[in-house]
Design a protein around this motif. Structure first.
Motif, PDB file in Angstrom:
ATOM      1  N   PHE A  46      -9.626 -15.729 -12.336  1.00  0.00           N
ATOM      2  CA  PHE A  46     -10.251 -16.158 -11.091  1.00  0.00           C
ATOM      3  C   PHE A  46      -9.232 -16.300  -9.956  1.00  0.00           C
ATOM      4  CE2 PHE A  46     -13.646 -17.602 -14.015  1.00  0.00           C
ATOM      5  CZ  PHE A  46     -14.705 -16.941 -13.410  1.00  0.00           C
ATOM      6  N   MET A  47      -7.989 -16.672 -10.278  1.00  0.00           N
ATOM      7  CA  MET A  47      -6.943 -16.718  -9.247  1.00  0.00           C
ATOM      8  C   MET A  47      -6.723 -15.331  -8.653  1.00  0.00           C
ATOM      9  SD  MET A  47      -4.129 -19.297 -10.934  1.00  0.00           S
ATOM     10  CE  MET A  47      -2.903 -18.806  -9.710  1.00  0.00           C
ATOM     11  N   ILE A  48      -6.637 -14.338  -9.529  1.00  0.00           N
ATOM     12  CA  ILE A  48      -6.437 -12.966  -9.060  1.00  0.00           C
ATOM     13  C   ILE A  48      -7.663 -12.482  -8.299  1.00  0.00           C
ATOM     14  CG2 ILE A  48      -6.146 -10.574  -9.836  1.00  0.00           C
ATOM     15  CD1 ILE A  48      -4.426 -11.672 -12.122  1.00  0.00           C
ATOM     16  N   PHE A 103      -6.650 -11.566  -4.545  1.00  0.00           N
ATOM     17  CA  PHE A 103      -6.544 -10.138  -4.260  1.00  0.00           C
ATOM     18  C   PHE A 103      -7.909  -9.495  -3.983  1.00  0.00           C
ATOM     19  CE2 PHE A 103      -2.856 -11.164  -6.929  1.00  0.00           C
ATOM     20  CZ  PHE A 103      -1.828 -10.719  -6.110  1.00  0.00           C
ATOM     21  N   ARG A 104      -8.871 -10.296  -3.592  1.00  0.00           N
ATOM     22  CA  ARG A 104     -10.166  -9.712  -3.268  1.00  0.00           C
ATOM     23  C   ARG A 104     -10.048  -8.844  -2.013  1.00  0.00           C
ATOM     24  NH1 ARG A 104     -10.054 -14.661  -0.955  1.00  0.00           N
ATOM     25  NH2 ARG A 104     -11.083 -14.957   1.070  1.00  0.00           N
ATOM     26  N   ARG A 105     -10.911  -7.891  -1.914  1.00  0.00           N
ATOM     27  CA  ARG A 105     -10.903  -7.014  -0.757  1.00  0.00           C
ATOM     28  C   ARG A 105     -11.408  -7.767   0.467  1.00  0.00           C
ATOM     29  NH1 ARG A 105     -13.992  -1.150  -0.288  1.00  0.00           N
ATOM     30  NH2 ARG A 105     -13.355  -0.686   1.876  1.00  0.00           N
ATOM     31  N   ASP A 110     -10.082  -4.271   5.719  1.00  0.00           N
ATOM     32  CA  ASP A 110      -8.852  -3.834   5.047  1.00  0.00           C
ATOM     33  C   ASP A 110      -9.201  -2.710   4.083  1.00  0.00           C
ATOM     34  OD1 ASP A 110      -6.431  -3.477   3.876  1.00  0.00           O
ATOM     35  OD2 ASP A 110      -6.301  -5.482   2.963  1.00  0.00           O
ATOM     36  N   ASP A 111      -8.978  -1.481   4.531  1.00  0.00           N
ATOM     37  CA  ASP A 111      -9.300  -0.322   3.707  1.00  0.00           C
ATOM     38  C   ASP A 111      -8.047   0.366   3.165  1.00  0.00           C
ATOM     39  OD1 ASP A 111     -12.041  -0.664   4.113  1.00  0.00           O
ATOM     40  OD2 ASP A 111     -11.957   0.428   6.015  1.00  0.00           O
ATOM     41  N   ALA A 112      -6.919  -0.295   3.323  1.00  0.00           N
ATOM     42  CA  ALA A 112      -5.668   0.326   2.859  1.00  0.00           C
ATOM     43  C   ALA A 112      -5.598   0.310   1.336  1.00  0.00           C
ATOM     44  CB  ALA A 112      -4.474  -0.426   3.444  1.00  0.00           C
ATOM     45  N   LEU A 113      -4.938   1.304   0.793  1.00  0.00           N
ATOM     46  CA  LEU A 113      -4.747   1.386  -0.650  1.00  0.00           C
ATOM     47  C   LEU A 113      -3.776   0.302  -1.100  1.00  0.00           C
ATOM     48  CD1 LEU A 113      -5.478   3.147  -3.141  1.00  0.00           C
ATOM     49  CD2 LEU A 113      -3.297   4.362  -2.757  1.00  0.00           C
ATOM     50  N   PRO A 114      -4.132  -0.533  -2.090  1.00  0.00           N
ATOM     51  CA  PRO A 114      -3.208  -1.595  -2.530  1.00  0.00           C
ATOM     52  C   PRO A 114      -1.868  -1.029  -2.999  1.00  0.00           C
ATOM     53  CG  PRO A 114      -5.386  -1.871  -3.479  1.00  0.00           C
ATOM     54  CD  PRO A 114      -5.379  -0.523  -2.832  1.00  0.00           C
ATOM     55  N   LYS A 115      -0.863  -1.861  -2.926  1.00  0.00           N
ATOM     56  CA  LYS A 115       0.470  -1.453  -3.374  1.00  0.00           C
ATOM     57  C   LYS A 115       0.430  -1.138  -4.865  1.00  0.00           C
ATOM     58  CE  LYS A 115       5.210  -3.110  -3.798  1.00  0.00           C
ATOM     59  NZ  LYS A 115       6.154  -4.255  -3.579  1.00  0.00           N
ATOM     60  N   GLN A 116       0.983   0.012  -5.210  1.00  0.00           N
ATOM     61  CA  GLN A 116       0.981   0.452  -6.597  1.00  0.00           C
ATOM     62  C   GLN A 116       2.251  -0.017  -7.297  1.00  0.00           C
ATOM     63  OE1 GLN A 116      -1.908   2.297  -7.755  1.00  0.00           O
ATOM     64  NE2 GLN A 116      -2.407   1.269  -5.820  1.00  0.00           N
TER      65      GLN A 116
END
Length: 347
Positions: free
Chosen positions: A64-66, A70-72, A76-82
């Motif tokens: 639940f923390m994550i 890190f919810r969208r 913010d449509d950028a690709l998350p950091k890989q």
């Protein structure tokens, strides 16, 4: 529509879930241990539950923390950091489960050796050894050192390790007294063993825990734990049944027992064959066929005339000859006279 009204069924579902714990028979539970083996199983179960709860809480908290962090976000449509892994985290979530498994492993293995039948000295003075044979659908108990056989109810002394050596005559059964210890299979041609110990006097429910046929659910038995002096008195009475039996041999019911062929399967004292349960202490038993009220004369008569009506698949045949009502009354009176304990005997 179903989803809309599903919440209405939730209270009833929870109630049924809770009430399932009330459906068991007396002492047919592993949650109230009355012996060291059962207590070891219970403690390990609680330890497993604590560890499982700890892991579940940690996993859900992190989840639940994550989920929140890190919810969208809107816009913010950028690709998350890989990322391609974190060595420290991977080592951590590998080591922690290993540690938890070791915590479970140590008491499990040590207890397995402690409660193995080899932990009981073979020649220990006063030890009780009982050969158990599973039948469809009843239990036979042969007291090795005492020289007699009992059926459906097994007596043991309190506070002592009692060794059970287990076999089966027909199919695989499973010997289980949850309040006293774990279960173990009885297998044709194979001898298994375990020991049980009752900490307090009482009657402990046992069952067959292996599907063995249509009347598997009715294959019950009882373990009756007595103080040592009461147990010794019971053994002496069981050993003296053959001599005492002469007192009732003249009863009309005994003649019916002989004439209708009952003696060909059921031993009484030193007479008869042992293909069926021994009846030397039938009048002392608490149940009929392991599950029914033994004080119900009508049910006892129905059992004698048609065993299949009360225990489907039982190998007990109907009487060789028809039994009249008067003969049945005499036979029942005779069977109830088969006692090794009286009103003045506490066991």
């Amino acid at each position: 529509m179903f989803r809309k009204h599903m919440w209405r069924f939730l209270p009833m579902t929870l109630l049924l879930f809770v009430l399932t714990g009330c459906l068991g028979k007396e002492n047919l539970t592993a949650l109230d241990p009355k012996g060291p083996a059962a207590k070891w199983i219970y403690d390990n179960m609680i330890l497993s539950l604590v560890i499982m709860t700890f892991v579940s809480v940690v996993v859900f908290v992190i989840f639940f923390m994550i989920l929140v962090k890190f919810r969208r976000k809107d816009g913010d449509d950028a690709l998350p950091k890989q990322v391609h892994g974190n060595m420290a985290m991977e080592i951590t979530w590998t080591v922690i489960p290993v540690i938890l498994l070791i915590i479970l492993f140590i008491p499990t293995v040590s207890g397995t050796f402690k409660f193995h039948v080899n932990a009981v000295p073979e020649e220990h003075e006063g030890s009780v050894y009982i050969d158990v044979t599973g039948h469809q659908y009843w239990w036979q108990f042969d007291y090795v050192g005492e020289g007699f056989t009992a059926g459906q109810e097994v007596y043991i002394p309190v506070g002592e390790k009692v060794v059970f050596e287990l076999n089966a005559e027909d199919v695989i059964h499973s010997f289980w007294v949850p309040a006293l210890g774990g279960k173990i299979d009885t297998i044709p041609g194979v001898t298994n063993a375990l020991w049980l110990q009752a900490e307090k006097p009482g009657v402990y429910q046992g069952k067959c825990a292996e599907l063995c046929g249509p009347s598997h659910a009715l294959m019950d038995f009882k373990v009756i734990a007595l103080e040592r002096d009461e147990y010794d008195a019971w053994v002496a009475d069981m050993q003296g049944v053959e001599a005492e039996q002469t007192a009732v041999n003249a009863e009309a019911g005994y003649d019916v027992f002989q004439d209708k062929g009952c003696i060909s399967c059921h031993a009484v004292g030193g007479e008869g064959l042992g293909t069926g349960p021994a009846l030397s202490n039938f009048g002392d038993r608490k149940t009929l066929a392991g599950v029914h009220d033994i004080d119900d004369d009508e049910k006892l008569a129905a059992w004698i005339r048609d065993p299949q009506s009360l225990k489907q698949g039982a190998k007990m045949p109907p009487p060789e000859k028809e039994i009249s009502n008067d003969e049945m009354d005499a036979l029942i009176e005779y069977l109830r006279s088969l006692q090794v304990r009286g009103a003045d005997k506490p066991y």
